[in-house]
Design a protein around this motif. Structure first.
Motif, PDB file in Angstrom:
ATOM      1  N   GLU A 209     -16.657  13.623 -33.001  1.00  0.00           N
ATOM      2  CA  GLU A 209     -17.109  13.670 -34.593  1.00  0.00           C
ATOM      3  C   GLU A 209     -15.935  14.845 -35.086  1.00  0.00           C
ATOM      4  OE1 GLU A 209     -21.507  12.411 -34.511  1.00  0.00           O
ATOM      5  OE2 GLU A 209     -20.930  14.413 -34.859  1.00  0.00           O
ATOM      6  N   ALA A 210     -15.817  15.859 -34.580  1.00  0.00           N
ATOM      7  CA  ALA A 210     -15.144  16.942 -35.135  1.00  0.00           C
ATOM      8  C   ALA A 210     -13.647  16.502 -35.203  1.00  0.00           C
ATOM      9  CB  ALA A 210     -15.265  18.215 -34.063  1.00  0.00           C
ATOM     10  N   LEU A 211     -13.145  15.493 -34.099  1.00  0.00           N
ATOM     11  CA  LEU A 211     -11.863  15.170 -34.100  1.00  0.00           C
ATOM     12  C   LEU A 211     -11.565  14.039 -35.354  1.00  0.00           C
ATOM     13  CD1 LEU A 211      -9.483  16.014 -32.134  1.00  0.00           C
ATOM     14  CD2 LEU A 211     -10.009  13.883 -31.063  1.00  0.00           C
ATOM     15  N   ALA A 212     -12.619  13.453 -35.413  1.00  0.00           N
ATOM     16  CA  ALA A 212     -12.592  12.109 -36.509  1.00  0.00           C
ATOM     17  C   ALA A 212     -12.656  12.899 -37.934  1.00  0.00           C
ATOM     18  CB  ALA A 212     -13.847  11.410 -36.495  1.00  0.00           C
ATOM     19  N   ARG A 213     -13.392  14.114 -38.127  1.00  0.00           N
ATOM     20  CA  ARG A 213     -13.353  14.859 -39.289  1.00  0.00           C
ATOM     21  C   ARG A 213     -11.879  15.100 -39.809  1.00  0.00           C
ATOM     22  NH1 ARG A 213     -17.769  18.692 -38.770  1.00  0.00           N
ATOM     23  NH2 ARG A 213     -18.638  16.825 -38.059  1.00  0.00           N
ATOM     24  N   HIS A 214     -10.927  15.248 -38.899  1.00  0.00           N
ATOM     25  CA  HIS A 214      -9.573  15.664 -39.032  1.00  0.00           C
ATOM     26  C   HIS A 214      -8.680  14.370 -38.982  1.00  0.00           C
ATOM     27  CE1 HIS A 214      -9.962  20.023 -38.851  1.00  0.00           C
ATOM     28  NE2 HIS A 214     -10.897  19.845 -37.834  1.00  0.00           N
ATOM     29  N   GLY A 215      -9.395  13.212 -38.960  1.00  0.00           N
ATOM     30  CA  GLY A 215      -8.460  11.939 -39.039  1.00  0.00           C
ATOM     31  C   GLY A 215      -7.779  11.706 -37.796  1.00  0.00           C
ATOM     32  N   LEU A 216      -8.265  12.308 -36.648  1.00  0.00           N
ATOM     33  CA  LEU A 216      -7.679  12.231 -35.270  1.00  0.00           C
ATOM     34  C   LEU A 216      -8.640  11.167 -34.558  1.00  0.00           C
ATOM     35  CD1 LEU A 216      -6.350  16.000 -34.959  1.00  0.00           C
ATOM     36  CD2 LEU A 216      -5.022  13.740 -35.668  1.00  0.00           C
ATOM     37  N   ASP A 217      -7.926  10.804 -33.602  1.00  0.00           N
ATOM     38  CA  ASP A 217      -8.352  10.052 -32.300  1.00  0.00           C
ATOM     39  C   ASP A 217      -8.060  10.937 -31.063  1.00  0.00           C
ATOM     40  OD1 ASP A 217      -9.659   7.744 -33.522  1.00  0.00           O
ATOM     41  OD2 ASP A 217      -7.813   6.731 -33.553  1.00  0.00           O
ATOM     42  N   PRO A 218      -8.804  10.921 -29.923  1.00  0.00           N
ATOM     43  CA  PRO A 218      -8.596  11.665 -28.697  1.00  0.00           C
ATOM     44  C   PRO A 218      -7.492  10.985 -28.028  1.00  0.00           C
ATOM     45  CG  PRO A 218     -10.464  10.273 -28.544  1.00  0.00           C
ATOM     46  CD  PRO A 218     -10.222  10.258 -29.829  1.00  0.00           C
ATOM     47  N   VAL A 219      -6.650  11.528 -27.261  1.00  0.00           N
ATOM     48  CA  VAL A 219      -5.521  11.074 -26.587  1.00  0.00           C
ATOM     49  C   VAL A 219      -6.217  10.494 -25.318  1.00  0.00           C
ATOM     50  CG1 VAL A 219      -3.680  11.792 -25.065  1.00  0.00           C
ATOM     51  CG2 VAL A 219      -3.702  12.671 -27.574  1.00  0.00           C
ATOM     52  N   GLY A 220      -7.222  10.979 -24.977  1.00  0.00           N
ATOM     53  CA  GLY A 220      -7.937  10.771 -23.507  1.00  0.00           C
ATOM     54  C   GLY A 220      -9.414  11.258 -23.682  1.00  0.00           C
ATOM     55  N   VAL A 221     -10.386  10.438 -23.031  1.00  0.00           N
ATOM     56  CA  VAL A 221     -11.714  10.938 -22.815  1.00  0.00           C
ATOM     57  C   VAL A 221     -12.211  10.623 -21.440  1.00  0.00           C
ATOM     58  CG1 VAL A 221     -14.126  10.999 -23.559  1.00  0.00           C
ATOM     59  CG2 VAL A 221     -12.536  10.954 -25.033  1.00  0.00           C
ATOM     60  N   VAL A 222     -12.507  11.589 -20.610  1.00  0.00           N
ATOM     61  CA  VAL A 222     -12.654  11.391 -18.986  1.00  0.00           C
ATOM     62  C   VAL A 222     -14.295  11.994 -19.209  1.00  0.00           C
ATOM     63  CG1 VAL A 222     -12.083  11.585 -16.695  1.00  0.00           C
ATOM     64  CG2 VAL A 222     -10.504  11.782 -18.437  1.00  0.00           C
ATOM     65  N   ASP A 223     -15.110  11.123 -18.585  1.00  0.00           N
ATOM     66  CA  ASP A 223     -16.612  11.543 -18.072  1.00  0.00           C
ATOM     67  C   ASP A 223     -16.570  12.137 -16.930  1.00  0.00           C
ATOM     68  OD1 ASP A 223     -17.558  11.046 -20.928  1.00  0.00           O
ATOM     69  OD2 ASP A 223     -17.868   9.040 -20.099  1.00  0.00           O
ATOM     70  N   THR A 224     -17.262  12.984 -16.482  1.00  0.00           N
ATOM     71  CA  THR A 224     -17.429  13.740 -15.079  1.00  0.00           C
ATOM     72  C   THR A 224     -18.768  14.111 -14.738  1.00  0.00           C
ATOM     73  OG1 THR A 224     -17.112  16.152 -15.302  1.00  0.00           O
ATOM     74  CG2 THR A 224     -15.173  14.859 -15.616  1.00  0.00           C
ATOM     75  N   ASP A 225     -18.811  14.917 -13.541  1.00  0.00           N
ATOM     76  CA  ASP A 225     -20.158  15.264 -13.283  1.00  0.00           C
ATOM     77  C   ASP A 225     -20.108  16.842 -13.479  1.00  0.00           C
ATOM     78  OD1 ASP A 225     -18.556  16.456 -11.580  1.00  0.00           O
ATOM     79  OD2 ASP A 225     -19.638  15.411  -9.677  1.00  0.00           O
ATOM     80  N   PHE A 226     -19.352  17.312 -14.392  1.00  0.00           N
ATOM     81  CA  PHE A 226     -19.204  18.712 -14.918  1.00  0.00           C
ATOM     82  C   PHE A 226     -18.653  19.617 -13.778  1.00  0.00           C
ATOM     83  CE2 PHE A 226     -22.869  18.221 -17.924  1.00  0.00           C
ATOM     84  CZ  PHE A 226     -22.434  18.557 -18.927  1.00  0.00           C
ATOM     85  N   SER A 227     -18.459  19.301 -12.483  1.00  0.00           N
ATOM     86  CA  SER A 227     -17.872  19.873 -11.353  1.00  0.00           C
ATOM     87  C   SER A 227     -16.479  20.256 -11.427  1.00  0.00           C
ATOM     88  CB  SER A 227     -18.130  19.204  -9.920  1.00  0.00           C
ATOM     89  OG  SER A 227     -17.100  18.462  -9.837  1.00  0.00           O
ATOM     90  N   ALA A 228     -16.029  21.197 -10.915  1.00  0.00           N
ATOM     91  CA  ALA A 228     -14.382  21.831 -11.011  1.00  0.00           C
ATOM     92  C   ALA A 228     -13.680  20.626 -10.136  1.00  0.00           C
ATOM     93  CB  ALA A 228     -14.450  23.120 -10.135  1.00  0.00           C
ATOM     94  N   ALA A 229     -14.105  20.226  -9.205  1.00  0.00           N
ATOM     95  CA  ALA A 229     -13.278  18.873  -8.581  1.00  0.00           C
ATOM     96  C   ALA A 229     -13.126  17.777  -9.417  1.00  0.00           C
ATOM     97  CB  ALA A 229     -13.973  18.553  -7.405  1.00  0.00           C
ATOM     98  N   ALA A 230     -14.054  17.730 -10.304  1.00  0.00           N
ATOM     99  CA  ALA A 230     -14.048  16.282 -11.180  1.00  0.00           C
ATOM    100  C   ALA A 230     -13.243  16.888 -12.496  1.00  0.00           C
ATOM    101  CB  ALA A 230     -15.283  16.094 -11.670  1.00  0.00           C
ATOM    102  N   GLY A 231     -13.122  18.086 -12.801  1.00  0.00           N
ATOM    103  CA  GLY A 231     -12.296  18.535 -13.681  1.00  0.00           C
ATOM    104  C   GLY A 231     -10.817  18.316 -13.275  1.00  0.00           C
ATOM    105  N   ALA A 232     -10.567  18.782 -12.187  1.00  0.00           N
ATOM    106  CA  ALA A 232      -9.127  18.610 -11.792  1.00  0.00           C
ATOM    107  C   ALA A 232      -8.719  17.279 -11.635  1.00  0.00           C
ATOM    108  CB  ALA A 232      -9.358  19.113 -10.304  1.00  0.00           C
ATOM    109  N   ARG A 233      -9.550  16.396 -11.114  1.00  0.00           N
ATOM    110  CA  ARG A 233      -9.246  14.730 -11.288  1.00  0.00           C
ATOM    111  C   ARG A 233      -8.739  14.515 -12.456  1.00  0.00           C
ATOM    112  NH1 ARG A 233     -13.291  14.693  -6.983  1.00  0.00           N
ATOM    113  NH2 ARG A 233     -14.801  14.045  -8.521  1.00  0.00           N
ATOM    114  N   ALA A 234      -9.712  14.913 -13.538  1.00  0.00           N
ATOM    115  CA  ALA A 234      -9.510  14.199 -14.881  1.00  0.00           C
ATOM    116  C   ALA A 234      -8.274  14.756 -15.380  1.00  0.00           C
ATOM    117  CB  ALA A 234     -10.666  14.951 -15.670  1.00  0.00           C
ATOM    118  N   VAL A 235      -7.721  15.689 -15.214  1.00  0.00           N
ATOM    119  CA  VAL A 235      -6.524  16.468 -15.624  1.00  0.00           C
ATOM    120  C   VAL A 235      -5.290  15.604 -14.887  1.00  0.00           C
ATOM    121  CG1 VAL A 235      -5.097  18.243 -15.985  1.00  0.00           C
ATOM    122  CG2 VAL A 235      -7.566  18.707 -16.318  1.00  0.00           C
TER     123      VAL A 235
END
Lengths: 343, 343
Positions: A209-235
């Motif tokens: 919503e915040a991004l849309a308010r600036h007229g922007l779409d995300p370059v990417g969105v990745v859902d995870t389990d909040f863990s560090a390992a999942a964050g690394a994989r997402a990047v």
């Protein structure tokens, strides 16, 4: 001669009051008129009656303990920055009142239900703190059935009977997006958390919503389990995409830290080539290089407030909802204007 | 006519046995001869006596809960990697047995004593786990006085009555020193923890002994409270010293992470210019850049083992000491040979 030990019923009869009123006086509750109070104390004295400490705790129905049942994988819990700080906050409120926290870690829904039933059946806790709220949370009907008072840590998505102690995380995510867009970023990606949990879902929505308010779409969105390992994989995944982000917004600090390391390892300098924001405000974030710009949610204060409201509910039979100061963006060194576009 | 309700003493008298034996039969304990058993059940039947569920739980003396009283500052606890993992481990053992953990965080010695007294007086826990063992720990005589069973998490410095679940951290620190000396380091400094705690004291001693075995003196030794902030300050101090270290050994991972950032911020590249080792094995360490070489102590396994031994002690009246696999050095990317000496 009657050799029976006197009972509370005898005291009540002699004083001409109800047993409840005798109990009130001996449990130091307010609202009993002074003459009645004196009459009750005199009757107890004459009969040689004293409240039994165990009977007393049974009659007041207080275990002097609050419960926290967490349904998470032990290794995920061990690495999560929210729960240790939240529990430490709960403890600061409980210690003052000489109460304790009964903690239970359960692997699945069946164990969760069994644990709440057991806590209620054996009166091990006076009430529970509900964290990790879920969509249409099945704990609400369960606790209503068990008659176990509770406080919601965060706002549920259904109207419920329990007081809510809320800390708005949406505002913080909005600030992070506004900050990045203000710096000139247009290619922003999001590494989210577990969307099975309301806060994971809400943070994702707030980001979009915040991004849309600036007229922007995300370059990417990745859902995870909040863990560090999942964050690394997402990047790793985002860096392999068609459009490279110049800024990454993370839904947790451990993911942001791990993501930052992936960027550095791939030769992407933070914040020169790519900006990074976290979410949690964990202590270690300020001690990194670069220090992590993050959305700080103060789980310690949240735990303290949630326990305080639950104790109030138990004392008074009711407690108002409490809205804590919103999670706020803390600017450190992991964000900067985007690199000049090539060419 | 005697209007007293019958008691267990009446049943015992009528059956010609001790009260203990009546309790045994009604708590389904083995070892009572069949004729005696029948006589007791008949006596209870004749008198109209039934065991009260609450009295029964009191007589079996089991709260189905273990206690953990932690005397630390809430903010320090919130940022410590040991306790969340340790507690998660305790929970994995308790969940299987439908037991819970009663957690209490206390600010000082007086509150600590009061909490143990209260846990014992109200039979809120069946036993306690003793962490952060101190020199000549005053909890030993206290718990003996209270008759509260306990398990020591780590080896105490006095012979005690409680089983010990130990995980040797000395071996891991020796390995870290051997590894660094093997790489060619001669100028090694140590950032230690709280020497008021036995493990802080022991790690310091192990470091110094390991170094001495190689005929080396430390370039510097700084004692801290194990926190990231203290680790950062210690590195600033060491970098301002007369002799610059080429390797830093830290007594905790948060200190190592913070110290690493201080080095990077001052333009000291890790591991090219300076090697770094941590202690804990926290999840985030593997996700840093460079990934942290550390001594891994597996607090989750430790918590699980400690709870298991305490439950065994409660079940059987005795339990053997347990020695867990030693903390072991995990080689990652924050250590390398020292830089060539200038000139």
């Amino acid at each position: 001669m009657d050799t029976r030990r006197p009972t509370i019923a005898d005291v009540a009869k002699r004083a001409g009051v109800s047993k409840g009123l005798v109990s009130f006086v001996f449990n130091d509750k307010p609202g009993v008129a002074a003459p009645t109070r004196v009459r009750i104390l005199a009757a107890a004295e004459e009969l040689g009656w004293q409240p039994d400490p165990v009977a007393r705790s049974l009659s007041t129905q207080r275990a002097a303990a609050l419960g926290l049942v967490v349904r998470r994988d032990p290794t995920v819990l061990a690495a999560d920055p929210f729960f240790p700080a939240f529990m430490a906050g709960v403890e600061t409120a409980l210690t003052e009142r000489r109460q304790v926290l009964v903690l239970s870690l359960v692997p699945d829904a069946a164990a969760e239900t069994a644990t709440y039933r057991s806590l209620a059946a054996h009166r091990r806790v006076d009430g529970v703190l509900l964290t990790d709220l879920r969509h249409d949370d099945d704990r609400f009907p369960l606790l209503a059935e068990l008659g176990l008072p509770a406080v919601c840590v965060g706002r549920p998505d259904v109207a419920g009977a329990f007081p809510v102690v809320n800390l708005d995380d949406a505002a913080g995510l909005r600030s992070a997006v506004d900050h990045l867009v203000g710096l000139g970023h247009r290619r922003i990606a999001y590494v989210g958390g577990d969307v099975g949990m309301l806060h994971g879902r809400r943070r994702r929505k707030s980001f979009l919503e915040a991004l849309a308010r600036h007229g922007l779409d995300p370059v990417g969105v990745v859902d995870t389990d909040f863990s560090a390992a999942a964050g690394a994989r997402a990047v790793v995944e985002l860096l392999a995409g068609a459009v490279l982000p110049t800024a990454l917004v993370f839904a947790s600090d451990p993911m942001a830290v791990a993501g930052l390391a992936v960027l550095q390892r791939q030769g992407v300098q933070v914040p020169r080539d790519c900006s990074v924001t976290g979410f949690d405000g964990m202590d270690l974030g300020r001690h990194l290089h670069p220090a992590l710009t993050t959305v700080e949610a103060d789980p310690l204060a949240w735990g303290r407030a949630a326990a305080t409201v639950l104790l109030r509910l138990l004392d008074d039979g009711r407690a108002d909802d409490l809205e804590l100061p919103s999670a706020a963006l803390v600017l450190r060194s992991s964000t900067a204007p985007p690199p000049d576009p090539p060419g």
